[in-house]
Design an enzyme around this catalytic site. Structure first.
Site, short mmCIF file in Angstrom:
data_model
loop_
_atom_site.label_atom_id
_atom_site.label_comp_id
_atom_site.label_asym_id
_atom_site.label_seq_id
_atom_site.Cartn_x
_atom_site.Cartn_y
_atom_site.Cartn_z
N GLY A 193 0.02 -4.68 -5.99
CA GLY A 193 0.09 -6.25 -5.51
C GLY A 193 -1.36 -6.52 -5.12
O GLY A 193 -2.32 -5.86 -5.03
N GLU A 437 7.16 3.45 -4.73
CA GLU A 437 6.79 4.36 -3.91
C GLU A 437 7.60 5.45 -3.96
O GLU A 437 8.21 6.46 -3.41
CB GLU A 437 6.82 3.99 -2.51
CG GLU A 437 6.03 2.90 -1.89
CD GLU A 437 4.66 3.05 -2.37
OE1 GLU A 437 4.29 4.32 -2.42
OE2 GLU A 437 4.02 2.13 -2.77
#
Lengths: 551, 551
Positions: A193, A437
């Protein structure tokens, strides 16, 4: 339903405009909504603070989300950048703290629709993995937005298996620099990101080579764009990876490195260091490099997984109190859909789960803080347990919350399918939390590996970490429930889940041993038990969740 | 995996560019892919036809979907209109038939990304509900696109409960017209496809009033836009309802009617008619008005539910054969993720279901065609069974396919979350199929009502329709399975599902009766059993599905 009272989104925006069916439901609550709200917030003072913060955000036109569903991807991105910059000023003006509860309230109020979130991960990784000098150098620059950071770990060909990352960082002893390279397409960083357009710097995870020897994955601070004109630095190829299921406001990016040189000081070196002569020194478990991910996993449970479920429950239950469809009793008005048994069966378990997760989250945070303090004292003993707990709960909670949001969406029929209900974007966003994650199946298998190890230790009388002592203490025997009402007794189902967890773990451990003894190679045997192992890990986390509430 | 061979999307687009891991998987198939393909298509001739049609579509630049994920909503809509108009010409040029298999192949090849689909429903409802004169007047106009139709049933406040629709059509005997009105906001038509911008005409469902008496819901052809300049007709308020979770290419719309007059001949009157003096004449079951929906439900199973699951399986299984991650054996290359047991457990059941649904679909279509022929002979006996079967299977198949697509998406990790994988839009589109043409829970309850009725009839020795004769023939007794291998025997699990279906239906029927005998009102008792009833309906459909394959 006090959850409906938590957060500004639960209140009618024009005073006096509340739908009469909704007003009626609220008046008939059997408990004090204000008391429950304060309890959820952690005290009346916190409720006051939350309301003040949320009011300040919602009354500020910069944070308006009014037109979001009609904006292009680029407009979404630009609005998110505008919000991030404005937020920075506003927090300063209002005296809101980054580490205090305010940011959590803000984040929930803006629904995460703000840029530079990876900038925060960038800072967190420096704080956790950097030396005091590195923290002193980079954190002030980053916190004043004099640079914008990102976090570049995942590659096009490598996500789950960190050891397989292909980006290289070769130490050049003559210039005291690391030379970073992307040796092939599959080694391109992919997904970070804030990378596609915003970031000037990033933490790059790369295989460290010194004098031709590989020392595994290490983090390096790399500048990728000019601080003058934001153009790409020499040797950097970067850009946006294109449209995703959600996150239009985020510039997820790719990054290729062509002989990019960074000074020796740019390797984050709290836990290991390359000395000027190329000597590699370790100061703790190598596993510590994964610690940022553990920390991110814990915070994503409270930041990304639970709030969408709370919001979805609020929307769907309110809608169900207002929407009338078909008749329950002939001759009467059409009934509120909330009065149908099937609708209650869909929504009320989601609401109950939202409450449960809200409270388990505090417990996890406390556990993590305690572990972190130990690690700062260079005691790494709790790391495996922390990793297993954070992985298992991340998988369990994100999976449940994702299903829950989908159930809420579908429970609102056609109107739930309109973007304007808010439900589709809650869903398309939360589903990503099952993947990022750590993909959930992979995380559950890591939890299972820890459980099997602890089970083996416990069966030979060795001591095991606190969260798995039940593996040693399990009692055989029959379910003590005598009638269906017994299943409303928490002690009964706590015991039942403990029993199921131990049984799944022990039977899988036995199957593993049988396979190995029959000549199957260890890795093959493991693969042939993974479906059961995932199940065992899930049940063990459900057990811990229930057990926590019986405390 | 022959499913991967079905459809052009399964073939490498550049000859010789096939990934070696994929080529290797294909070479090691234990069966003739071509034979299986032909079997799936219904014969080698059909395969040839399908490939020709798909090739013609895919080589035509108008149908290119290359930039779709980068287009705005308006660009998507305009492209869909362009495709629809071009397709009309192309079908004529190529001699492809509307009712033949070609349209099905085209629809799958363009992934439904084409405008004027509700125009087709408009035509279908006229064909089914209109008199010969009405068909002769409207169908030629519609099939040559001299008008564009829509189908306006659902209202803002009314979806499931058709009797609750509030739009009114009052017969004015002096002018021989119906006067249509939207009496309040909740009566506004909401959702009809092609309504927001495209349609010039629509079939409006409204409560028919003659001399102050209500005769229930009837369909009326109403012109809403000028055939000259496409402006809204007097008394019409219409527009787009805004963004949805998918279907950017469709202008789902709203419609309000303010004293809009249509001639007496515009009420679709195959099954009922208002005579000039206001006399109401019925020519068959009023239930026939629901027949269009039954027909749409059947066709959406094959058109909207199964192909997305097939495509998702194709994408996810191929990706799993190409993506390598982590090591199964130490020291070896990273393994194909398809070789992991957990990945197989995710994907292979979805693939198996796609095959099962593909074949059950033919059976349903045949059943429907037979029922339709009876109805044309004014024999309405099969209508309840047809309604129950189409409702139950629609709910079962759309639910399963939606979950299956989600599993496929998540099984591809981060890359599955990119729109460019194709998986997110398959998901955001297929989830709507659980809601439209009857929300699944509501449909299952309608199926359950039929099952309970048949069960009661069967227990008193009355005859029941063919698909539920098992309710009378159920044997008590224990599961005949002796070991775990027995569960691979179709006869065993067919019997098990039959047993479960009968038991769920009979125990719910008993509970219903108990409640009523204990003084609970009938409607209340029903509501208190609905969770079980939904379960019973689901299991009965799974039983029928399995039973079909044991034939």
């Amino acid at each position: 339903m006090a959850l409906l009272e938590t957060g500004k989104y639960s209140q009618g925006s024009v005073p006096g405009s509340v739908n009469p069916d909704l007003a009626n439901e609220r008046q008939t609550a059997s408990f004090s909504v204000e008391k429950l709200t304060a309890w959820l917030d952690g005290g009346a003072e916190r409720t006051r603070l939350r309301r003040a913060v949320v009011d300040a955000i919602e009354s500020d036109p910069v944070f308006s989300r009014e037109n979001q569903y009609f904006q292009s991807q680029n407009e979404r991105y630009e609005a998110a950048v505008r919000k991030a910059v404005h937020l920075q000023k506003k927090m300063h003006e209002m005296g809101w703290s980054e580490d205090g509860p305010e940011f959590k309230y803000i984040y929930r109020a803006v629904a995460g629709d703000v840029a530079f979130l990876l900038h925060r991960i960038f800072m967190r990784s420096i704080s956790m993995l950097g030396s005091d000098e590195q923290v002193a150098k980079w954190i002030p620059l980053a916190s004043q937005y004099q640079l914008i950071g990102s976090y570049a770990q995942t590659e096009l060909g490598h996500g789950t298996y960190l050891q397989g990352l292909e980006t290289t960082a070769v130490f050049d002893v003559t210039t005291q620099e690391f030379i970073l390279n992307t040796p092939k397409i599959s080694a391109m960083k992919w997904w970070p990101g804030d990378m596609g357009r915003s970031a000037t710097h990033t933490v790059v995870f790369a295989q460290l080579y010194i004098h031709g020897k590989c020392y595994g994955i290490h983090p390096f601070i790399v500048q990728i764009r000019s601080l003058q004109d934001h153009s790409l630095c020499p040797g950097i190829i970067a850009g946006d990876i294109g449209p995703k299921m959600n996150f239009e406001h985020i510039d997820n990016g790719y990054l290729m490195l062509q002989s990019v040189r960074v000074p020796r000081e740019n390797m984050l070196n709290k836990f290991c260091e390359v000395q000027p002569d190329g000597t590699y020194v370790r100061r703790g478990s190598q596993k510590i490099n994964y610690f940022t991910m553990t920390s991110v996993r814990i915070s994503l449970i409270s930041g990304e997984a639970i709030p969408p479920l709370m919001k979805a429950c609020t929307i769907a239950i309110r809608y169900s109190a207002v929407r009338r469809q078909s008749k329950l009793k002939p001759g009467e008005q059409e009934a509120k859909i909330l009065d149908y048994q099937t609708q209650q069966e869909k929504l009320l378990p989601q609401l109950a789960a939202a409450y449960a997760f809200h409270f388990i989250d505090d417990y996890l945070q406390e556990l993590f803080d305690r572990g972190y303090r130990e690690i700062q004292r260079k005691n790494f003993d709790t790391l495996p347990e922390l990793h297993a707990l954070s992985s298992g709960f991340k998988a369990l909670v994100t999976q449940y919350c994702t299903s829950g949001v989908e159930i809420c969406l579908r429970a609102c029929g056609g109107h739930g399918y309109s973007l304007l209900s808010g439900l589709p974007s809650l869903y398309t966003k939360i589903i990503a939390s099952c993947i990022y994650e750590g993909e959930n199946t992979v995380l559950l298998l890591q939890t299972a590996r820890f459980l099997i190890k602890c089970f083996m230790a416990a069966s030979t009388g060795q001591s095991v970490p606190p969260s798995v002592t039940y593996l040693a203490a399990a009692k055989p025997g029959k379910c003590p429930a005598k009638n269906k009402l017994d299943f409303l007794r928490p002690d009964i189902y706590t015991e039942a889940y403990q029993h199921a967890a131990v049984r799944l773990i022990s039977s899988t451990a036995a199957k593993l041993q049988d396979l190995i003894q029959s000549g199957v190679k260890k890795h093959d045997a493991w693969n042939r038990c993974t479906v059961q192992l995932v199940q065992a890990a899930k049940v063990s986390k459900i057990y811990l969740l229930i057990w926590f509430f019986s405390l």
